[in-house]
Design a protein around this motif. Sequence first.
Motif, mmCIF file in Angstrom:
data_model
loop_
_atom_site.group_PDB
_atom_site.id
_atom_site.type_symbol
_atom_site.label_atom_id
_atom_site.label_comp_id
_atom_site.label_asym_id
_atom_site.label_seq_id
_atom_site.Cartn_x
_atom_site.Cartn_y
_atom_site.Cartn_z
ATOM 1 N N UNK A 1 13.417 38.451 -17.635
ATOM 2 C CA UNK A 1 13.306 37.980 -16.248
ATOM 3 C C UNK A 1 14.307 36.861 -15.951
ATOM 4 N N UNK A 2 15.028 36.448 -17.008
ATOM 5 C CA UNK A 2 15.996 35.337 -16.901
ATOM 6 C C UNK A 2 15.328 34.066 -16.404
ATOM 7 N N UNK A 3 14.146 33.816 -16.951
ATOM 8 C CA UNK A 3 13.383 32.615 -16.628
ATOM 9 C C UNK A 3 13.330 31.713 -17.845
ATOM 10 N N UNK B 1 4.533 19.443 -18.232
ATOM 11 C CA UNK B 1 4.297 20.792 -18.717
ATOM 12 C C UNK B 1 3.933 20.788 -20.202
ATOM 13 N N UNK B 2 4.618 19.955 -20.981
ATOM 14 C CA UNK B 2 4.338 19.892 -22.419
ATOM 15 C C UNK B 2 2.896 19.460 -22.668
ATOM 16 N N UNK B 3 2.423 18.457 -21.920
ATOM 17 C CA UNK B 3 1.033 18.028 -22.041
ATOM 18 C C UNK B 3 0.067 19.152 -21.685
ATOM 19 N N UNK B 4 0.408 19.893 -20.631
ATOM 20 C CA UNK B 4 -0.429 21.019 -20.200
ATOM 21 C C UNK B 4 -0.477 22.099 -21.279
ATOM 22 N N UNK B 5 0.690 22.447 -21.839
ATOM 23 C CA UNK B 5 0.745 23.469 -22.890
ATOM 24 C C UNK B 5 -0.068 23.051 -24.107
ATOM 25 N N UNK B 6 0.022 21.788 -24.484
ATOM 26 C CA UNK B 6 -0.649 21.293 -25.683
ATOM 27 C C UNK B 6 -2.174 21.363 -25.531
ATOM 28 N N UNK B 7 -2.688 20.890 -24.396
ATOM 29 C CA UNK B 7 -4.139 20.886 -24.171
ATOM 30 C C UNK B 7 -4.675 22.312 -24.072
ATOM 31 N N UNK C 1 -7.560 24.909 -13.965
ATOM 32 C CA UNK C 1 -7.797 24.924 -12.517
ATOM 33 C C UNK C 1 -7.386 23.607 -11.869
ATOM 34 N N UNK C 2 -7.545 22.507 -12.616
ATOM 35 C CA UNK C 2 -7.279 21.191 -12.027
ATOM 36 C C UNK C 2 -5.831 20.739 -12.224
ATOM 37 N N UNK C 3 -5.225 21.082 -13.361
ATOM 38 C CA UNK C 3 -3.920 20.508 -13.700
ATOM 39 C C UNK C 3 -2.795 21.522 -13.839
ATOM 40 N N UNK C 4 -3.056 22.795 -13.559
ATOM 41 C CA UNK C 4 -2.017 23.813 -13.699
ATOM 42 C C UNK C 4 -0.843 23.530 -12.761
ATOM 43 N N UNK C 5 0.398 23.538 -13.285
ATOM 44 C CA UNK C 5 1.576 23.360 -12.426
ATOM 45 C C UNK C 5 1.734 24.568 -11.496
ATOM 46 N N UNK C 6 1.441 24.399 -10.238
ATOM 47 C CA UNK C 6 1.401 25.522 -9.302
ATOM 48 C C UNK C 6 2.764 26.182 -9.117
ATOM 49 N N UNK C 7 3.842 25.420 -9.374
ATOM 50 C CA UNK C 7 5.178 25.973 -9.158
ATOM 51 C C UNK C 7 5.652 26.835 -10.325
ATOM 52 N N UNK C 8 4.860 26.903 -11.390
ATOM 53 C CA UNK C 8 5.254 27.639 -12.590
ATOM 54 C C UNK C 8 4.473 28.936 -12.670
ATOM 55 N N UNK C 9 5.178 30.066 -12.961
ATOM 56 C CA UNK C 9 4.492 31.360 -12.951
ATOM 57 C C UNK C 9 3.613 31.556 -14.181
ATOM 58 N N UNK D 1 -2.687 37.967 -17.294
ATOM 59 C CA UNK D 1 -3.731 38.264 -16.311
ATOM 60 C C UNK D 1 -4.665 37.072 -16.122
ATOM 61 N N UNK D 2 -4.940 36.350 -17.220
ATOM 62 C CA UNK D 2 -5.813 35.177 -17.192
ATOM 63 C C UNK D 2 -5.290 34.118 -16.222
ATOM 64 N N UNK D 3 -4.008 33.769 -16.341
ATOM 65 C CA UNK D 3 -3.428 32.750 -15.460
ATOM 66 C C UNK D 3 -3.333 33.258 -14.020
ATOM 67 N N UNK D 4 -2.991 34.530 -13.844
ATOM 68 C CA UNK D 4 -2.891 35.076 -12.492
ATOM 69 C C UNK D 4 -4.246 35.034 -11.791
#
Length: 260
Positions: free
Chosen positions: A55-57, A65-71, A171-179, A232-235
């Motif tokens: 997807x060239x992303x 984002x790193x904090x979000x990924x870690x938790x 639900x509370x901290x997901x970066x909305x701009x990231x797919x 599917x979970x994140x979507x």
Amino acid sequence: MMPIAISLLVLLGLIWGSGYSIARYAMTHGVPPLGYAFWQSLGPFIVLLIVLKLKRTKLTLRARHIGFYCVTGLLGIAIPNTNMYFTAAHLPAGLLAVLINTVPIFVYPLALICREERFSLWRLLGVLLGLIGIALLLLPKLELSHVVITPWLLQGFISPISFALCVIFIARFSPKETDATTLSVGMLFFAALILTPLTFCLGQFYNPLPPMDISKWVVILEIILSSLGYVLFFKLLNVAGPVYYSLGGAIVSLTGLCWG
């Protein structure tokens, strides 16, 4: 939006419902729990990273984002999955599917505490009925075997509590701009990072390379299903929110019983 949410919910329930029987087969055919958990983090990470490249992303690696990924990697994969694989060899697959999917019982109170949901008497009654249903299912098992089954049943609840905490956090901290794919890749990478030293230090690494047997194909099959499931979970969380997502537990429980 509702037809999309329902479709995502049903598809995710069907995919994740198969995971309990697959895990039980692997655990009872020579695959160590940590080794299985390791591949169920690293494998989907590699698959979804390839998807990102196509997807060239690029994977976003800002501090937030790193904090979000870690938790999410810790609460959503490393802790609940490893715990589930340890208990899979000691509980029937159908019972494990129902036990793990008590997530809604924990999601709603946590959502109220975190102000992600408003209080609803009907939803509270639903949670109480869920507790009664789980008690009716588990109490006969406790009576049949006080020594062997009871500790594993109690340990099994670690997974749904961890999943529920992860759902509320997303639900509370997901970066909305990231797919969804990017978030899944980051979460899986940190889960694999957490599990790697544990897997090798405790001597539980499992080699899924040829010559192939059924256990190795089972590991690969679950990698493919997990890769799709995480996207599917994140979507679904982005489209419908944590409480709606938690309804998938009913579908997972039913399909888990059928697969079992």
